[in-house]
Write a protein that holds these residues in place. Structure first.
Motif, PDB file in Angstrom:
ATOM      1  N   ILE A  54      91.316 -17.689  89.387  1.00 34.99           N
ATOM      2  CA  ILE A  54      92.647 -18.173  89.015  1.00 34.99           C
ATOM      3  C   ILE A  54      92.756 -19.657  89.301  1.00 34.99           C
ATOM      4  CG2 ILE A  54      93.792 -15.969  89.461  1.00 34.99           C
ATOM      5  CD1 ILE A  54      94.821 -17.268  92.125  1.00 34.99           C
ATOM      6  N   LEU A  55      93.612 -20.314  88.556  1.00 34.77           N
ATOM      7  CA  LEU A  55      94.085 -21.650  88.901  1.00 34.77           C
ATOM      8  C   LEU A  55      95.527 -21.458  89.355  1.00 34.77           C
ATOM      9  CD1 LEU A  55      93.427 -24.992  87.217  1.00 34.77           C
ATOM     10  CD2 LEU A  55      95.771 -24.414  87.807  1.00 34.77           C
ATOM     11  N   LEU A  56      95.778 -21.699  90.631  1.00 33.76           N
ATOM     12  CA  LEU A  56      97.089 -21.417  91.217  1.00 33.76           C
ATOM     13  C   LEU A  56      98.047 -22.577  90.992  1.00 33.76           C
ATOM     14  CD1 LEU A  56      98.912 -19.624  93.054  1.00 33.76           C
ATOM     15  CD2 LEU A  56      98.002 -20.953  94.987  1.00 33.76           C
ATOM     16  N   VAL A  57      99.231 -22.260  90.515  1.00 33.77           N
ATOM     17  CA  VAL A  57     100.329 -23.223  90.467  1.00 33.77           C
ATOM     18  C   VAL A  57     101.508 -22.566  91.181  1.00 33.77           C
ATOM     19  CG1 VAL A  57     101.895 -24.591  89.057  1.00 33.77           C
ATOM     20  CG2 VAL A  57      99.536 -24.249  88.313  1.00 33.77           C
ATOM     21  N   GLY A  58     101.816 -23.058  92.362  1.00 37.90           N
ATOM     22  CA  GLY A  58     102.920 -22.513  93.133  1.00 37.90           C
ATOM     23  C   GLY A  58     104.155 -23.385  93.009  1.00 37.90           C
ATOM     24  N   ALA A  59     105.314 -22.777  93.106  1.00 37.43           N
ATOM     25  CA  ALA A  59     106.578 -23.510  93.063  1.00 37.43           C
ATOM     26  C   ALA A  59     107.372 -23.170  94.312  1.00 37.43           C
ATOM     27  CB  ALA A  59     107.382 -23.135  91.818  1.00 37.43           C
ATOM     28  N   THR A  60     107.931 -24.198  94.938  1.00 35.90           N
ATOM     29  CA  THR A  60     108.712 -23.978  96.153  1.00 35.90           C
ATOM     30  C   THR A  60     109.826 -25.010  96.257  1.00 35.90           C
ATOM     31  OG1 THR A  60     108.629 -23.920  98.579  1.00 35.90           O
ATOM     32  CG2 THR A  60     107.069 -25.379  97.479  1.00 35.90           C
ATOM     33  N   THR A  61     110.941 -24.571  96.808  1.00 38.14           N
ATOM     34  CA  THR A  61     112.045 -25.491  97.103  1.00 38.14           C
ATOM     35  C   THR A  61     111.989 -25.945  98.550  1.00 38.14           C
ATOM     36  OG1 THR A  61     113.466 -23.599  97.636  1.00 38.14           O
ATOM     37  CG2 THR A  61     113.559 -24.445  95.382  1.00 38.14           C
ATOM     38  N   GLU A  62     111.050 -25.397  99.330  1.00 35.20           N
ATOM     39  CA  GLU A  62     110.928 -25.738 100.746  1.00 35.20           C
ATOM     40  C   GLU A  62     109.742 -26.662 100.964  1.00 35.20           C
ATOM     41  OE1 GLU A  62     113.162 -24.842 102.893  1.00 35.20           O
ATOM     42  OE2 GLU A  62     114.262 -23.513 101.544  1.00 35.20           O
ATOM     43  N   ASN A  63     109.773 -27.385 102.076  1.00 34.14           N
ATOM     44  CA  ASN A  63     108.709 -28.327 102.386  1.00 34.14           C
ATOM     45  C   ASN A  63     107.390 -27.588 102.561  1.00 34.14           C
ATOM     46  OD1 ASN A  63     106.953 -30.204 103.628  1.00 34.14           O
ATOM     47  ND2 ASN A  63     108.681 -31.323 104.481  1.00 34.14           N
ATOM     48  N   PRO A  64     106.392 -27.848 101.704  1.00 31.77           N
ATOM     49  CA  PRO A  64     105.119 -27.122 101.816  1.00 31.77           C
ATOM     50  C   PRO A  64     104.430 -27.322 103.155  1.00 31.77           C
ATOM     51  CG  PRO A  64     105.277 -28.290  99.718  1.00 31.77           C
ATOM     52  CD  PRO A  64     106.402 -28.781 100.572  1.00 31.77           C
ATOM     53  N   SER A  65     104.645 -28.472 103.774  1.00 31.81           N
ATOM     54  CA  SER A  65     104.002 -28.741 105.059  1.00 31.81           C
ATOM     55  C   SER A  65     104.402 -27.714 106.104  1.00 31.81           C
ATOM     56  CB  SER A  65     104.377 -30.147 105.552  1.00 31.81           C
ATOM     57  OG  SER A  65     103.999 -31.125 104.626  1.00 31.81           O
ATOM     58  N   PHE A  66     105.625 -27.202 105.998  1.00 38.38           N
ATOM     59  CA  PHE A  66     106.119 -26.240 106.967  1.00 38.38           C
ATOM     60  C   PHE A  66     105.901 -24.796 106.529  1.00 38.38           C
ATOM     61  CE2 PHE A  66     109.467 -29.720 107.745  1.00 38.38           C
ATOM     62  CZ  PHE A  66     108.617 -30.380 108.624  1.00 38.38           C
ATOM     63  N   GLU A  67     105.904 -24.551 105.219  1.00 33.40           N
ATOM     64  CA  GLU A  67     105.983 -23.184 104.716  1.00 33.40           C
ATOM     65  C   GLU A  67     104.674 -22.614 104.187  1.00 33.40           C
ATOM     66  OE1 GLU A  67     108.607 -21.525 105.215  1.00 33.40           O
ATOM     67  OE2 GLU A  67     109.946 -23.154 105.809  1.00 33.40           O
ATOM     68  N   LEU A  68     103.688 -23.456 103.864  1.00 34.80           N
ATOM     69  CA  LEU A  68     102.444 -22.967 103.267  1.00 34.80           C
ATOM     70  C   LEU A  68     101.277 -23.132 104.230  1.00 34.80           C
ATOM     71  CD1 LEU A  68     102.706 -24.198  99.573  1.00 34.80           C
ATOM     72  CD2 LEU A  68     103.495 -22.068 100.586  1.00 34.80           C
ATOM     73  N   ASN A  69     100.313 -22.233 104.118  1.00 33.50           N
ATOM     74  CA  ASN A  69      99.125 -22.286 104.954  1.00 33.50           C
ATOM     75  C   ASN A  69      98.336 -23.566 104.708  1.00 33.50           C
ATOM     76  OD1 ASN A  69      99.868 -19.786 105.770  1.00 33.50           O
ATOM     77  ND2 ASN A  69      98.123 -18.699 104.876  1.00 33.50           N
ATOM     78  N   ALA A  70      97.729 -24.057 105.753  1.00 30.55           N
ATOM     79  CA  ALA A  70      96.901 -25.261 105.624  1.00 30.55           C
ATOM     80  C   ALA A  70      95.747 -25.018 104.665  1.00 30.55           C
ATOM     81  CB  ALA A  70      96.379 -25.685 106.994  1.00 30.55           C
ATOM     82  N   ALA A  71      95.224 -23.802 104.653  1.00 26.72           N
ATOM     83  CA  ALA A  71      94.095 -23.499 103.769  1.00 26.72           C
ATOM     84  C   ALA A  71      94.495 -23.586 102.301  1.00 26.72           C
ATOM     85  CB  ALA A  71      93.552 -22.109 104.087  1.00 26.72           C
ATOM     86  N   VAL A  72      95.683 -23.088 101.970  1.00 22.84           N
ATOM     87  CA  VAL A  72      96.171 -23.173 100.588  1.00 22.84           C
ATOM     88  C   VAL A  72      96.433 -24.634 100.218  1.00 22.84           C
ATOM     89  CG1 VAL A  72      98.070 -22.566  99.035  1.00 22.84           C
ATOM     90  CG2 VAL A  72      97.132 -20.849 100.599  1.00 22.84           C
ATOM     91  N   LEU A  73      97.058 -25.370 101.140  1.00 23.03           N
ATOM     92  CA  LEU A  73      97.362 -26.774 100.864  1.00 23.03           C
ATOM     93  C   LEU A  73      96.088 -27.597 100.677  1.00 23.03           C
ATOM     94  CD1 LEU A  73     100.340 -27.491 103.314  1.00 23.03           C
ATOM     95  CD2 LEU A  73     100.419 -27.276 100.831  1.00 23.03           C
ATOM     96  N   SER A  74      95.051 -27.293 101.447  1.00 14.53           N
ATOM     97  CA  SER A  74      93.817 -28.079 101.353  1.00 14.53           C
ATOM     98  C   SER A  74      93.119 -27.879 100.018  1.00 14.53           C
ATOM     99  CB  SER A  74      92.873 -27.701 102.497  1.00 14.53           C
ATOM    100  OG  SER A  74      92.379 -26.385 102.334  1.00 14.53           O
ATOM    101  N   ARG A  75      93.426 -26.787  99.336  1.00 13.13           N
ATOM    102  CA  ARG A  75      92.798 -26.495  98.040  1.00 13.13           C
ATOM    103  C   ARG A  75      93.718 -26.821  96.876  1.00 13.13           C
ATOM    104  NH1 ARG A  75      91.023 -23.420 101.994  1.00 13.13           N
ATOM    105  NH2 ARG A  75      88.897 -22.568 102.013  1.00 13.13           N
ATOM    106  N   SER A  76      94.854 -27.434  97.164  1.00 17.46           N
ATOM    107  CA  SER A  76      95.847 -27.732  96.116  1.00 17.46           C
ATOM    108  C   SER A  76      96.338 -29.167  96.249  1.00 17.46           C
ATOM    109  CB  SER A  76      97.052 -26.781  96.234  1.00 17.46           C
ATOM    110  OG  SER A  76      96.641 -25.434  96.340  1.00 17.46           O
ATOM    111  N   GLN A  77      96.918 -29.635  95.179  1.00 21.53           N
ATOM    112  CA  GLN A  77      97.594 -30.935  95.212  1.00 21.53           C
ATOM    113  C   GLN A  77      99.092 -30.694  95.128  1.00 21.53           C
ATOM    114  OE1 GLN A  77      96.031 -33.947  92.657  1.00 21.53           O
ATOM    115  NE2 GLN A  77      97.772 -35.315  92.907  1.00 21.53           N
ATOM    116  N   VAL A  78      99.833 -31.268  96.070  1.00 19.96           N
ATOM    117  CA  VAL A  78     101.283 -31.120  96.075  1.00 19.96           C
ATOM    118  C   VAL A  78     101.905 -32.203  95.205  1.00 19.96           C
ATOM    119  CG1 VAL A  78     103.375 -31.129  97.486  1.00 19.96           C
ATOM    120  CG2 VAL A  78     101.281 -30.084  98.380  1.00 19.96           C
ATOM    121  N   LEU A  79     102.714 -31.782  94.234  1.00 21.94           N
ATOM    122  CA  LEU A  79     103.421 -32.719  93.354  1.00 21.94           C
ATOM    123  C   LEU A  79     104.919 -32.529  93.571  1.00 21.94           C
ATOM    124  CD1 LEU A  79     101.393 -32.370  90.031  1.00 21.94           C
ATOM    125  CD2 LEU A  79     101.058 -33.997  91.910  1.00 21.94           C
TER     126      LEU A  79
END
Length: 436
Positions: A139-164
């Motif tokens: 899969i190519l993951l595209v996540g959507a969130t209204t919350e700050n990813p730094s606080f709400e998402l795992n570091a492992a997911v963030l390290s494999r994604s680009q936050v826009l």
């Protein structure tokens, strides 16, 4: 929610009413209004598409700014199968089905763009479940969130994604969206200039909310053009985005604190009012402004803390809304008070020094000696009673004997602290004189 297995293009309704927001859904990224920082010529998404190297993404932004639409169009422009799920309604069994379908699809030569709405609502274990499928290209993951990813998402997911970061739409983009809606409806909105601007402001940066408002207005049967007063009677302003436990909460209290620190009473009152309008507990604000008095004003105006405590007590006695005025007066006082964080900085320096020096004992000359054994050990020997000294100041060293005397408190030349600095300088001279 869309079917778990998704579809490359959404099916068009064959009958019934289609909402305006659905009818105006862009068919290409070039039709998307706003988000130039992401979709513009130098934007990261444009660069990825140009190079043919689209990575997993996290879209962070408020509601109604195009997160779902952009994800759908990315799938279309990269020939990926689009699958949309919501973290609110999707459990582990559903995720396993999605991943298995994507694996089969990949074996048949087609990739999958998995769009996960409200991705921050998945727990850590569920987020970890995406990792192997992201890493092997299932899969190519595209996540959507209204919350700050730094606080709400795992570091492992963030390290494999680009936050826009997707931003709320400014008035100019909302106006473009309104014009597009008028073209679709083939008639102008029955509003005069000020009423039209008021309608845009009611949307509060949310494009989907604006289209819903426009659809309501266009359904009215009116003669001529409505003014702002009439529009306000017929429509309710959209509630401002504010989550008392989320990112907006911390952003607004930061804005209030920095406005007070920056001696801007108008901005401080504005952010104070924004938080109250968002439903913030006035007691929380009372506690925070008292902290501001201690942290940023300190001894430059010792009265500031008392003003905050009095405002807090007044609120407790009067309640809302009358008691909120006392807190507003405290905010105004703090913004105009002289500023100093010297005592705050001294406190933090003292804590660092205390951690560094560990268990060093006080010098024996300032220890009490209630027993003869303690007197024999030298407790209290050589203590100088300051009231008996010239100028009421002995100049003795009260730090542990093993450490060099540090300088912790450095008052500023502002407000009452200017007088404290004079006293401190005077004692430094006396101490030097006593040491001659």
């Amino acid at each position: 929610m869309a079917d778990l297995f998704g579809s490359q293009t959404p099916a068009e309704p064959t009958a019934g009413h289609r909402p305006l927001a659905d009818r105006l859904r862009p068919r290409s990224l070039g039709e998307v209004i706003g988000q130039d920082q992401v979709l513009g010529p130098d934007g990261p998404l444009t660069a990825m598409l140009t190079s043919g190297a689209l990575s997993s993404l996290i879209f962070w932004g408020p509601p109604g700014v195009g997160k779902t639409t952009i994800a759908r169009l990315l799938a279309h422009e990269t020939d990926l199968h689009f699958v949309q799920i919501s973290a609110i309604f999707t459990g582990v069994p559903d995720l396993k089905k999605v991943f298995e379908a994507a694996r089969i699809r990949r074996q048949n030569g087609q990739g999958t763009l998995l769009f996960v709405d409200e991705i921050h609502r998945f727990n850590k274990a569920q987020q970890d479940g995406f990792l192997p499928h992201m890493e092997d290209g299932t899969i190519l993951l595209v996540g959507a969130t209204t919350e700050n990813p730094s606080f709400e998402l795992n570091a492992a997911v963030l390290s494999r994604s680009q936050v826009l970061v997707l931003e709320r739409l400014p008035l100019r983009d909302l106006e473009r969206l309104a014009q597009r809606a008028e073209q679709e409806m083939q008639r102008p909105l029955p509003l005069d200039g000020p009423a039209r601007e008021a309608l845009l402001q009611m949307a509060d940066g949310d494009g989907r909310a604006l289209l819903n408002l426009i659809e309501q207005v266009s359904a009215w049967t009116v003669e001529g053009k409505l003014d702002t007063a009439t529009l306000s009677k017929r429509l309710m302003r959209r509630a401002a985005q504010y989550d008392k436990g989320g990112d907006a909460h911390f952003n607004l209290i930061s804005a209030l604190h920095k406005s007070v620190r920056g001696s801007d009473p108008d901005a401080a009152l504005y952010w104070f009012a924004r938080m109250l309008e968002g439903g913030e507990d006035p007691r929380y604000l009372a506690r925070r402004i008292t902290r501001m008095a201690v942290e940023d004003i300190g001894l430059a105006d010792p009265q500031a803390q008392a003003v905050c405590l009095q405002g807090w007590e007044t609120y407790e006695r009067l309640g809302s809304p009358e008691g909120e005025l006392a807190l507003a007066q405290a905010v105004t006082y703090l913004a105009l008070a002289p500023k100093s964080n010297a005592a705050y900085a001294a406190y933090k320096a003292a804590r660092r020094e205390a951690r560094r020096t560990g268990s060093e004992p006080p010098p024996k000359h300032i220890l009490n000696a209630p027993t003869s054994m303690m007197k024999d050990q030298g407790y209290g020997a050589g203590y100088a009673y300051d009231h008996d000294a010239e100028d009421g100041f002995s100049g003795q060293d009260y730090f542990p004997e093993a450490i060099k005397r540090p300088v912790l408190y450095v008052p500023v030349e502002r407000g009452f602290e200017r007088e404290l600095k004079k006293r401190l300088d005077y004692f430094v001279k006396l101490r030097a004189k006593r040491g001659e």
